[in-house]
Design a protein around this motif. Structure first.
Motif, short mmCIF file in Angstrom:
data_model
loop_
_atom_site.label_atom_id
_atom_site.label_comp_id
_atom_site.label_asym_id
_atom_site.label_seq_id
_atom_site.Cartn_x
_atom_site.Cartn_y
_atom_site.Cartn_z
N VAL A 18 4.91 -11.15 -8.05
CA VAL A 18 4.15 -12.06 -8.91
C VAL A 18 2.95 -12.54 -8.11
O VAL A 18 3.11 -13.20 -7.08
CB VAL A 18 5.01 -13.24 -9.40
CG1 VAL A 18 4.16 -14.20 -10.20
CG2 VAL A 18 6.19 -12.75 -10.22
N LEU A 19 1.76 -12.19 -8.59
CA LEU A 19 0.52 -12.43 -7.87
C LEU A 19 -0.48 -13.19 -8.73
O LEU A 19 -0.34 -13.24 -9.95
CB LEU A 19 -0.13 -11.10 -7.47
CG LEU A 19 0.72 -10.06 -6.76
CD1 LEU A 19 -0.08 -8.77 -6.61
CD2 LEU A 19 1.16 -10.57 -5.40
N SER A 20 -1.50 -13.72 -8.07
CA SER A 20 -2.63 -14.33 -8.77
C SER A 20 -3.90 -13.62 -8.34
O SER A 20 -4.66 -14.11 -7.50
CB SER A 20 -2.71 -15.83 -8.47
OG SER A 20 -1.59 -16.51 -8.96
N PRO A 21 -4.18 -12.45 -8.91
CA PRO A 21 -5.37 -11.70 -8.49
C PRO A 21 -6.67 -12.36 -8.94
O PRO A 21 -7.74 -11.99 -8.47
CB PRO A 21 -5.20 -10.34 -9.17
CG PRO A 21 -3.78 -10.28 -9.63
CD PRO A 21 -3.39 -11.71 -9.90
N SER A 22 -6.58 -13.32 -9.87
CA SER A 22 -7.76 -14.02 -10.36
C SER A 22 -7.71 -15.49 -9.96
O SER A 22 -8.30 -15.89 -8.97
CB SER A 22 -7.88 -13.88 -11.88
OG SER A 22 -8.04 -12.53 -12.24
N SER A 23 -6.98 -16.29 -10.71
CA SER A 23 -6.93 -17.74 -10.50
C SER A 23 -5.55 -18.17 -10.03
O SER A 23 -4.54 -17.69 -10.53
CB SER A 23 -7.29 -18.46 -11.80
OG SER A 23 -7.06 -19.85 -11.68
N GLU A 50 7.03 -13.98 -4.72
CA GLU A 50 5.69 -14.55 -4.64
C GLU A 50 5.00 -14.15 -3.35
O GLU A 50 5.64 -13.85 -2.34
CB GLU A 50 5.75 -16.07 -4.73
CG GLU A 50 6.18 -16.60 -6.08
CD GLU A 50 6.03 -18.11 -6.15
OE1 GLU A 50 4.95 -18.62 -5.78
OE2 GLU A 50 6.98 -18.78 -6.58
N TYR A 51 3.67 -14.21 -3.38
CA TYR A 51 2.85 -13.87 -2.22
C TYR A 51 1.99 -15.07 -1.85
O TYR A 51 1.88 -16.03 -2.61
CB TYR A 51 2.03 -12.62 -2.54
CG TYR A 51 2.90 -11.38 -2.54
CD1 TYR A 51 2.94 -10.52 -1.46
CD2 TYR A 51 3.76 -11.13 -3.62
CE1 TYR A 51 3.77 -9.41 -1.45
CE2 TYR A 51 4.60 -10.03 -3.61
CZ TYR A 51 4.60 -9.17 -2.52
OH TYR A 51 5.45 -8.09 -2.51
N GLN A 63 -7.99 -12.66 0.44
CA GLN A 63 -6.59 -13.10 0.38
C GLN A 63 -5.88 -12.50 -0.83
O GLN A 63 -4.72 -12.06 -0.73
CB GLN A 63 -6.53 -14.63 0.33
CG GLN A 63 -6.91 -15.30 1.64
CD GLN A 63 -7.02 -16.81 1.49
OE1 GLN A 63 -7.58 -17.32 0.51
NE2 GLN A 63 -6.48 -17.54 2.46
N ARG A 64 -6.56 -12.47 -1.96
CA ARG A 64 -5.94 -11.91 -3.16
C ARG A 64 -5.78 -10.40 -3.05
O ARG A 64 -4.77 -9.84 -3.49
CB ARG A 64 -6.77 -12.31 -4.39
CG ARG A 64 -6.61 -13.79 -4.73
CD ARG A 64 -7.52 -14.20 -5.87
NE ARG A 64 -8.85 -14.57 -5.41
CZ ARG A 64 -9.96 -14.50 -6.12
NH1 ARG A 64 -9.92 -14.03 -7.36
NH2 ARG A 64 -11.11 -14.89 -5.63
N ALA A 65 -6.76 -9.73 -2.44
CA ALA A 65 -6.64 -8.29 -2.22
C ALA A 65 -5.48 -7.99 -1.26
O ALA A 65 -4.73 -7.02 -1.46
CB ALA A 65 -7.94 -7.74 -1.67
N ASP A 66 -5.33 -8.81 -0.24
CA ASP A 66 -4.23 -8.61 0.71
C ASP A 66 -2.88 -8.72 0.01
O ASP A 66 -1.94 -7.96 0.31
CB ASP A 66 -4.30 -9.63 1.85
CG ASP A 66 -5.44 -9.35 2.83
OD1 ASP A 66 -6.01 -8.25 2.78
OD2 ASP A 66 -5.75 -10.25 3.63
N ASP A 67 -2.74 -9.67 -0.91
CA ASP A 67 -1.49 -9.79 -1.67
C ASP A 67 -1.22 -8.54 -2.49
O ASP A 67 -0.08 -8.05 -2.55
CB ASP A 67 -1.55 -11.01 -2.59
CG ASP A 67 -1.33 -12.33 -1.86
OD1 ASP A 67 -1.11 -12.30 -0.64
OD2 ASP A 67 -1.38 -13.38 -2.52
N VAL A 92 -12.70 -9.04 -6.32
CA VAL A 92 -11.56 -8.51 -5.57
C VAL A 92 -11.56 -6.99 -5.57
O VAL A 92 -11.19 -6.35 -4.56
CB VAL A 92 -10.24 -9.04 -6.17
CG1 VAL A 92 -9.03 -8.45 -5.47
CG2 VAL A 92 -10.19 -10.57 -6.11
N VAL A 93 -12.00 -6.40 -6.67
CA VAL A 93 -11.91 -4.95 -6.85
C VAL A 93 -12.54 -4.16 -5.70
O VAL A 93 -11.95 -3.19 -5.22
CB VAL A 93 -12.50 -4.56 -8.21
CG1 VAL A 93 -12.66 -3.05 -8.33
CG2 VAL A 93 -11.60 -5.08 -9.34
#
Length: 348
Positions: A18-23, A50-51, A63-67, A92-93
């Motif tokens: 379960v990630l938050s790639p945006s917000s 969770e990450y 940080q989001r890309a790493d997750d 992030v992309v």
């Protein structure tokens, strides 16, 4: 031509990211988030993991890309869920390791701003799943909408065809996620209105592309998310929906017009247009205003399609967007739009 394949499906008991790639809204609004996590465990038998950035507002793109990299690389994680959308996943992309993701294909569930990731997965040859965010669909007050729950279960666990059906009841009005009383009962819904068809004299079967219209526009401006060779989409099924920002009919028309001028819109043989969200906290439309907004959007879409894809089958008010229920659409997967029979069948 990209070769697309469905990633292996999870089984009850598996771990899912379960990630938050945006917000990082789970950190600000934990009530729908925790409810969504509980339903993943209790109703679907999955164990959410969770990450670090999942509950962090203001997490950097790196940080989001790493997750995302950690989730796709972990062999014990069998699927990936977005907590919610946002507005800057496009940053992030460029940081994502496509080879890592391609080497570790997993079902990804998300919508809205997650259109960015779904398009990247499609470019990488992986079918994704538009829908199933933790805070919105899984965190719905009271109970999940039965059609949402059934569609998500099929997309998660059952390969093969799944027939969509018009919502018996639906809603687009929200309540305050910060108020515990919001979660004491199910939200009010209204009777369904069925689908509206144009050019329903043929059958179309093809692979999907699209997502949230506003995000699609951003991706096209950034030169991302669309194949260099537009013949990739010939005969395919475009699906689009609009967000709680309630873009005007003219804005919707202009985005579609510009897709047409690029030579993209006319490639598709069918369009599934999501039921428009017509209410937001910033613009709490009356029922009359909401109906007028929906009519304006339908007329804008019809005008653009008649100009650039006049023979395409078009279906309005499919429950695939920011309204409730939300059925899962396979992104890059197969969809059959049967005009004469008025049926839509997806392959999960």
């Amino acid at each position: 031509m990209t070769t697309l394949s469905y990633p292996p499906k999870p089984s009850p008991g598996d771990r899912v990211a379960v990630l938050s790639p945006s917000s990082g809204l789970p950190g600000l609004l934990p009530l729908p988030y925790e409810l969504g996590l509980r339903r993943l465990r209790e109703e679907y038998g999955l164990e959410p993991v969770e990450y670090p950035a999942t509950r962090t507002m203001g997490a950097t793109p790196r940080q989001r890309a790493d997750d995302l990299h950690a989730a796709f690389a972990d062999p014990d994680v069998k699927a990936v869920f977005a907590s919610i959308g946002g507005d800057d996943q496009i940053t992030v992309v460029p940081l994502l390791d496509r080879e890592l993701i391609r080497a570790n294909p997993k079902p990804f569930f998300g919508m809205s701003d997650n259109t960015n990731l779904l398009a990247l997965l499609r470019e990488s040859g992986i079918v994704g799943f538009h829908g199933g965010t933790v805070m919105v669909e899984l965190g719905r007050p009271g109970a999940m909408h039965p059609q949402t729950a059934e569609s998500l279960r099929a997309a998660l666990f059952t390969p093969g065809e799944y027939e969509l059906r018009p919502a018996e009841r639906w809603r687009d009005m929200d309540r305050d996620w910060a108020d515990p009383a919001t979660f004491d009962a199910e939200p009010e819904t209204r009777p369904g209105t069925g689908w509206t068809w144009l050019n329903a004299d043929r059958l179309v079967e093809g692979r999907t592309w699209g997502g949230c219209l506003e995000i699609v526009g951003w991706m096209l401006m950034a030169g991302r998310g669309v194949a260099r060779d537009l013949s990739e989409y010939d005969g395919g099924v475009l699906f689009l929906e609009t967000s709680e920002e309630l873009p005007s009919g003219e804005e919707v028309f202009r985005t579609l017009r510009n897709m047409g001028e690029r030579g993209l819109l006319g490639r598709f043989s069918a369009l599934l247009m999501g039921r428009p969200k017509t209410w937001s906290f910033e613009r709490p439309h009356t029922p009359e205003e909401a109906a007028a907004y929906a009519t304006e959007q339908r007329e804008a879409v019809t005008r653009a399609m008649r100009a650039y894809a006049p023979e395409a089958v078009v279906v309005f008010d499919v429950d695939l967007g920011h309204t409730d229920p939300h059925v899962v659409i396979p992104y890059g997967g197969l969809v059959r739009v049967d005009g004469p029979a008025r049926r839509i069948t997806v392959t999960y």
